[in-house]
Write a protein that holds these residues in place. Structure first.
Motif, mmCIF file in Angstrom:
data_model
loop_
_atom_site.group_PDB
_atom_site.id
_atom_site.type_symbol
_atom_site.label_atom_id
_atom_site.label_comp_id
_atom_site.label_asym_id
_atom_site.label_seq_id
_atom_site.Cartn_x
_atom_site.Cartn_y
_atom_site.Cartn_z
ATOM 1 N N MET A 45 -0.106 -3.343 7.121
ATOM 2 C CA MET A 45 -0.557 -2.255 6.252
ATOM 3 C C MET A 45 -2.000 -2.480 5.820
ATOM 4 O O MET A 45 -2.795 -1.534 5.747
ATOM 5 N N THR A 86 -4.658 -1.276 8.173
ATOM 6 C CA THR A 86 -4.943 0.160 8.238
ATOM 7 C C THR A 86 -6.059 0.545 7.278
ATOM 8 O O THR A 86 -6.632 1.631 7.395
ATOM 9 N N VAL A 122 -4.723 4.560 4.238
ATOM 10 C CA VAL A 122 -3.425 3.879 4.297
ATOM 11 C C VAL A 122 -2.269 4.873 4.384
ATOM 12 O O VAL A 122 -1.136 4.481 4.653
ATOM 13 N N LYS A 133 3.167 5.247 9.842
ATOM 14 C CA LYS A 133 3.618 3.881 10.093
ATOM 15 C C LYS A 133 3.762 3.086 8.791
ATOM 16 O O LYS A 133 4.680 2.281 8.638
ATOM 17 N N ASN A 134 2.857 3.327 7.854
ATOM 18 C CA ASN A 134 2.933 2.602 6.592
ATOM 19 C C ASN A 134 4.138 3.034 5.756
ATOM 20 O O ASN A 134 4.717 2.227 5.024
ATOM 21 N N ARG A 136 6.898 1.136 7.227
ATOM 22 C CA ARG A 136 6.776 -0.287 6.866
ATOM 23 C C ARG A 136 7.232 -0.519 5.430
ATOM 24 O O ARG A 136 7.912 -1.504 5.145
#
Length: 206
Positions: free
Chosen positions: A115, A118, A124, A128-129, A132
């Motif tokens: 993270m 990114t 951010v 995907k974050n 995560r």
């Protein structure tokens, strides 16, 4: 002239370095060294802190109680269960809670490091974050259960069939603070998810 961002490239590198160093330390001291002890390449863990049964506590009893199974029990309320020459199975059971907890924490640190990377692009809020963060929340939730459960189960297996079984009770105490932390992280993941979805919808209108 635009205002300078409070977060610059140096800050990002420091954050990534701290997370990478933390992951390395937990990987070495929390996983690698205990595993080497289990397989016998270095001195293994040979003690476990336990809580004695109320009926077996004797005030002032600090001398070790030795059984016929290569075990010692020292203490009154919170005692230390020791093994003179632990075999492979005993070494594994002694190290398993620490190894498991360290692996879960290592997984969280790796996700946080990804993270942090990114931030290099200055954004951010990416899908995907959000995933995560969800994985981190679920990992913390699993850890909140395994952290008290694994020591209790492995201790019960260590003393099963010995004189110590009557002295060391099976006790599991769950902590609500870790469950709350997991729920907060999962809620933050949902905020990230909704934020990325809203931004995608807004960009589609342009």
């Amino acid at each position: 002239m635009g205002a300078k961002s409070w977060w610059d490239r140096t800050d990002n590198r420091v954050l990534e370095g701290v997370l990478a160093l933390a992951a390395l330390l937990f990987g070495v001291f929390g996983v690698l060294i205990p595993v080497l002890g289990v397989v016998g390449l270095i001195d293994p863990m040979d003690t476990r802190d336990v809580e004695l049964d109320v009926t077996t506590r004797v005030p002032g009893a600090v001398k070790p109680v030795t059984a016929d199974y290569g075990m010692t029990l020292t203490g009154t309320d919170r005692a230390e269960l020791g093994f003179v020459h632990p075999d492979f199975g005993q070494r594994l059971l002694l190290a398993l809670p620490e190894i498991t907890g360290s692996l879960l924490l290592l997984f969280v640190l790796v996700l946080l490091l990804r993270m942090a990377r990114t931030l290099r692009s200055g954004d951010v809020f990416v899908p995907k974050n959000a995933r995560r963060l969800s994985a981190i929340g679920l990992t913390v939730l699993v850890q909140s259960v395994l952290s008290p459960l694994l020591p209790a189960v492995t201790t019960a297996l260590l003393v099963r069939g010995t004189d110590m079984a009557d002295r060391v009770p099976f006790a599991v105490t769950l902590s609500g603070k870790y469950v709350l932390l997991a729920l907060l992280v999962l809620a933050l993941a949902e905020v990230f998810r909704q934020g990325t979805k809203l931004r995608a919808d807004t960009e589609g209108l342009v």
